[in-house]
Structure formats: C-alpha cells, structure tokens
Motif scaffolding. Structure first.
Motif, PDB file in Angstrom:
ATOM      1  N   ASP A  52       0.826  -1.209   0.000  1.00 37.50           N
ATOM      2  CA  ASP A  52       0.000   0.000   0.000  1.00 37.50           C
ATOM      3  C   ASP A  52       0.862   1.262   0.000  1.00 37.50           C
ATOM      4  OD1 ASP A  52      -2.250  -1.578  -0.018  1.00 37.50           O
ATOM      5  OD2 ASP A  52      -2.699  -1.317   2.120  1.00 37.50           O
ATOM      6  N   ASP A  53       1.943   1.253   0.794  1.00 34.00           N
ATOM      7  CA  ASP A  53       2.854   2.406   0.806  1.00 34.00           C
ATOM      8  C   ASP A  53       3.479   2.627  -0.564  1.00 34.00           C
ATOM      9  OD1 ASP A  53       2.339   2.815   3.472  1.00 34.00           O
ATOM     10  OD2 ASP A  53       4.212   1.896   4.174  1.00 34.00           O
ATOM     11  N   PHE A  54       3.886   1.537  -1.209  1.00 34.45           N
ATOM     12  CA  PHE A  54       4.502   1.640  -2.530  1.00 34.45           C
ATOM     13  C   PHE A  54       3.517   2.201  -3.551  1.00 34.45           C
ATOM     14  CE2 PHE A  54       5.544  -0.434  -6.645  1.00 34.45           C
ATOM     15  CZ  PHE A  54       6.739   0.215  -6.885  1.00 34.45           C
ATOM     16  N   MET A  55       2.291   1.680  -3.549  1.00 39.22           N
ATOM     17  CA  MET A  55       1.300   2.159  -4.513  1.00 39.22           C
ATOM     18  C   MET A  55       0.902   3.604  -4.234  1.00 39.22           C
ATOM     19  SD  MET A  55       1.213  -0.182  -6.621  1.00 39.22           S
ATOM     20  CE  MET A  55       0.005   0.550  -7.689  1.00 39.22           C
ATOM     21  N   GLN A  56       0.831   3.980  -2.967  1.00 40.11           N
ATOM     22  CA  GLN A  56       0.518   5.368  -2.632  1.00 40.11           C
ATOM     23  C   GLN A  56       1.632   6.287  -3.129  1.00 40.11           C
ATOM     24  OE1 GLN A  56      -0.136   6.110   1.519  1.00 40.11           O
ATOM     25  NE2 GLN A  56      -0.451   8.303   1.212  1.00 40.11           N
ATOM     26  N   CYS A  57       2.872   5.870  -2.957  1.00 38.55           N
ATOM     27  CA  CYS A  57       3.999   6.664  -3.439  1.00 38.55           C
ATOM     28  C   CYS A  57       3.936   6.824  -4.953  1.00 38.55           C
ATOM     29  CB  CYS A  57       5.316   6.003  -3.020  1.00 38.55           C
ATOM     30  SG  CYS A  57       6.778   6.908  -3.559  1.00 38.55           S
ATOM     31  N   ASN A  59       1.286   6.704  -6.840  1.00 35.58           N
ATOM     32  CA  ASN A  59       0.162   7.577  -7.182  1.00 35.58           C
ATOM     33  C   ASN A  59       0.475   9.040  -6.897  1.00 35.58           C
ATOM     34  OD1 ASN A  59      -1.474   5.517  -8.113  1.00 35.58           O
ATOM     35  ND2 ASN A  59      -2.439   5.188  -6.125  1.00 35.58           N
ATOM     36  N   GLU A  60       1.271   9.291  -5.870  1.00 35.66           N
ATOM     37  CA  GLU A  60       1.624  10.667  -5.522  1.00 35.66           C
ATOM     38  C   GLU A  60       2.721  11.228  -6.421  1.00 35.66           C
ATOM     39  OE1 GLU A  60       2.663  10.342  -1.418  1.00 35.66           O
ATOM     40  OE2 GLU A  60       0.562  10.280  -0.754  1.00 35.66           O
ATOM     41  N   ASN A  61       3.419  10.371  -7.149  1.00 30.10           N
ATOM     42  CA  ASN A  61       4.515  10.793  -8.026  1.00 30.10           C
ATOM     43  C   ASN A  61       4.282  10.279  -9.442  1.00 30.10           C
ATOM     44  OD1 ASN A  61       6.476  11.986  -6.013  1.00 30.10           O
ATOM     45  ND2 ASN A  61       6.129   9.970  -5.124  1.00 30.10           N
ATOM     46  N   GLY A  63       4.467   9.539 -13.182  1.00 33.47           N
ATOM     47  CA  GLY A  63       5.497   9.732 -14.191  1.00 33.47           C
ATOM     48  C   GLY A  63       6.913   9.611 -13.687  1.00 33.47           C
ATOM     49  N   LYS A  64       7.131   9.781 -12.399  1.00 31.34           N
ATOM     50  CA  LYS A  64       8.486   9.644 -11.861  1.00 31.34           C
ATOM     51  C   LYS A  64       8.515   8.748 -10.629  1.00 31.34           C
ATOM     52  CE  LYS A  64       8.005  13.920  -9.293  1.00 31.34           C
ATOM     53  NZ  LYS A  64       8.618  15.106  -8.809  1.00 31.34           N
ATOM     54  N   GLY A  65       7.442   7.996 -10.427  1.00 32.90           N
ATOM     55  CA  GLY A  65       7.340   7.124  -9.263  1.00 32.90           C
ATOM     56  C   GLY A  65       8.391   6.044  -9.213  1.00 32.90           C
ATOM     57  N   GLU A  66       8.904   5.638 -10.378  1.00 32.28           N
ATOM     58  CA  GLU A  66       9.923   4.592 -10.394  1.00 32.28           C
ATOM     59  C   GLU A  66      11.166   5.036  -9.631  1.00 32.28           C
ATOM     60  OE1 GLU A  66       8.350   5.709 -13.140  1.00 32.28           O
ATOM     61  OE2 GLU A  66       7.027   4.001 -13.411  1.00 32.28           O
ATOM     62  N   PHE A  67      11.495   6.316  -9.724  1.00 28.44           N
ATOM     63  CA  PHE A  67      12.694   6.819  -9.060  1.00 28.44           C
ATOM     64  C   PHE A  67      12.399   7.283  -7.643  1.00 28.44           C
ATOM     65  CE2 PHE A  67      13.241   7.524 -13.622  1.00 28.44           C
ATOM     66  CZ  PHE A  67      14.329   6.703 -13.832  1.00 28.44           C
ATOM     67  N   GLU A  68      11.266   7.909  -7.461  1.00 29.06           N
ATOM     68  CA  GLU A  68      10.921   8.450  -6.154  1.00 29.06           C
ATOM     69  C   GLU A  68      10.533   7.358  -5.153  1.00 29.06           C
ATOM     70  OE1 GLU A  68      11.217  11.660  -5.357  1.00 29.06           O
ATOM     71  OE2 GLU A  68      11.924  12.086  -7.382  1.00 29.06           O
ATOM     72  N   CYS A  69      10.146   6.200  -5.638  1.00 35.65           N
ATOM     73  CA  CYS A  69       9.598   5.159  -4.764  1.00 35.65           C
ATOM     74  C   CYS A  69      10.498   3.937  -4.654  1.00 35.65           C
ATOM     75  CB  CYS A  69       8.215   4.753  -5.265  1.00 35.65           C
ATOM     76  SG  CYS A  69       7.075   6.135  -5.389  1.00 35.65           S
ATOM     77  N   LEU A  70      11.776   4.088  -4.958  1.00 36.57           N
ATOM     78  CA  LEU A  70      12.683   2.945  -4.869  1.00 36.57           C
ATOM     79  C   LEU A  70      12.780   2.407  -3.443  1.00 36.57           C
ATOM     80  CD1 LEU A  70      15.596   3.920  -7.258  1.00 36.57           C
ATOM     81  CD2 LEU A  70      14.035   2.000  -7.491  1.00 36.57           C
TER      82      LEU A  70
END
Length: 183
Positions: A52-57, A59-61, A63-70
């Motif tokens: 859930d934390d990963f998916m929320q991250c 959703n909040e980022n 287009g750039k979630g791959e880098f922001e949510c590592l």
C-alpha cells in the motif's frame, strides 16, 4: 526491398552506477513466475502495508514514481523475500509441488487445486497466513475452494478436500460488537 543494411548490436549494456545510499540495499527474490504466483496471496497477506505504501507513493509521483519510490519498492521486495524464505522453511514440499504444477500447466491455477489446498493448509498451520481473494462476495464460494473446475484437464479426486481456515470466533469478535452497540 530495403536499401539499408541491418545492423544489430550484440553487446549487452550494464549500468554500473551504484544506487545512492538513501536507497536500502536488498537482494532480489531470485524466483521465477511460478513460485511467485504460488506464493502471491501469502505475500499479499503479509506485505499488504508495504504494498500500500509503494502504490501510494507511485500515485503521488505520477510519471516519476519509479525513481521516487525505490525505497518503498525495496521494502516490498524485502518482505516478499521473507515470505518465500518462510514458506521454503516450513512447507517446501507442498510449495514445490504447487509451483511445479503451475509451471507444467501454463500457470493455470485451476489445474493445480489439490496441490494448492495442501499448500494453503501448511502455510496457515505453520505461518498463520491464509489465502483470501479481495472483494469476494460473502454469499459466493471462492473460486479456489470449489471442487469442480470447468476447464481442468482432469477432475479433482473425490478424496481431495479444499482447506478452509477456521473463522475467528470467541472473545475477539464479541468485544468489538459490544463496543459498537454501546456507542
């Protein structure tokens, strides 16, 4: 015909740039799709908060979630590794039979229900994790507990019984009901 001569690059490229120190180090799972599919519901049960934390991250980022949510992604991987390791310690034989069946039957879950039932029982008894399909209507038998599979290559033996985990009854369920009725 094409006037250009095709040129193919046969060299494999690796990015050797190390990840920043802010991203926790974690070993990859090292499992193919069949073991991951076999353990997927158990991974989901234990790692729900991390997922859930990963998916929320993500959703909040957008287009750039791959880098922001590592960092969150690494936590999911670490949790999944722990589930696979625990299943291997406690239920290796049942786990291997189930994922081998999946691999031999093109990942079709309905071909492997008897092996799945044995795995579900072992994992519940040893790890306390149970397979639950999300948003399952309460008045419908879940698909993984049905004894007749329409598209299966062979019928399920009559001696095979689906494993149904016991429902929680007793003092744990009475307390919230009493608390909600008094408010």
């Amino acid at each position: 015909m094409a006037s250009r001569i095709p040129q193919f690059n046969q060299q494999v490229l690796y990015d050797t740039t190390p990840l920043p120190d802010s991203i926790p180090k974690v070993k990859e799972l090292g499992a193919s799709s069949a073991p991951l599919m076999s353990a997927a519901y158990f991974i989901g049960a234990r790692c729900r908060d991390y997922n859930d934390d990963f998916m929320q991250c993500k959703n909040e980022n957008p287009g750039k979630g791959e880098f922001e949510c590592l960092k969150e992604g690494r936590r999911v991987t670490r949790c999944a590794r722990s589930v696979i390791a625990d299943i291997n310690k406690s239920c290796l034989e049942e786990f291997r039979k189930h994922w081998t069946c999946l691999e031999d039957n093109n990942q079709q879950l309905w071909q492997c229900r008897p092996a799945e039932w044995k795995l579900n029982k072992c994992v519940f008894e040893n790890l306390g994790l149970k397979k639950e399909i999300p948003d399952q209507p309460p008045n419908v038998t879940p698909v993984h507990l049905r004894k007749q599979m329409i598209y299966a290559h062979w019928p399920i033996p009559r001696s095979a019984e689906p494993f149904v985990p016991p429902t929680q009854t007793g003092d744990n369920n009475k307390a919230p009901a009493a608390a909600s009725s008094s408010s």
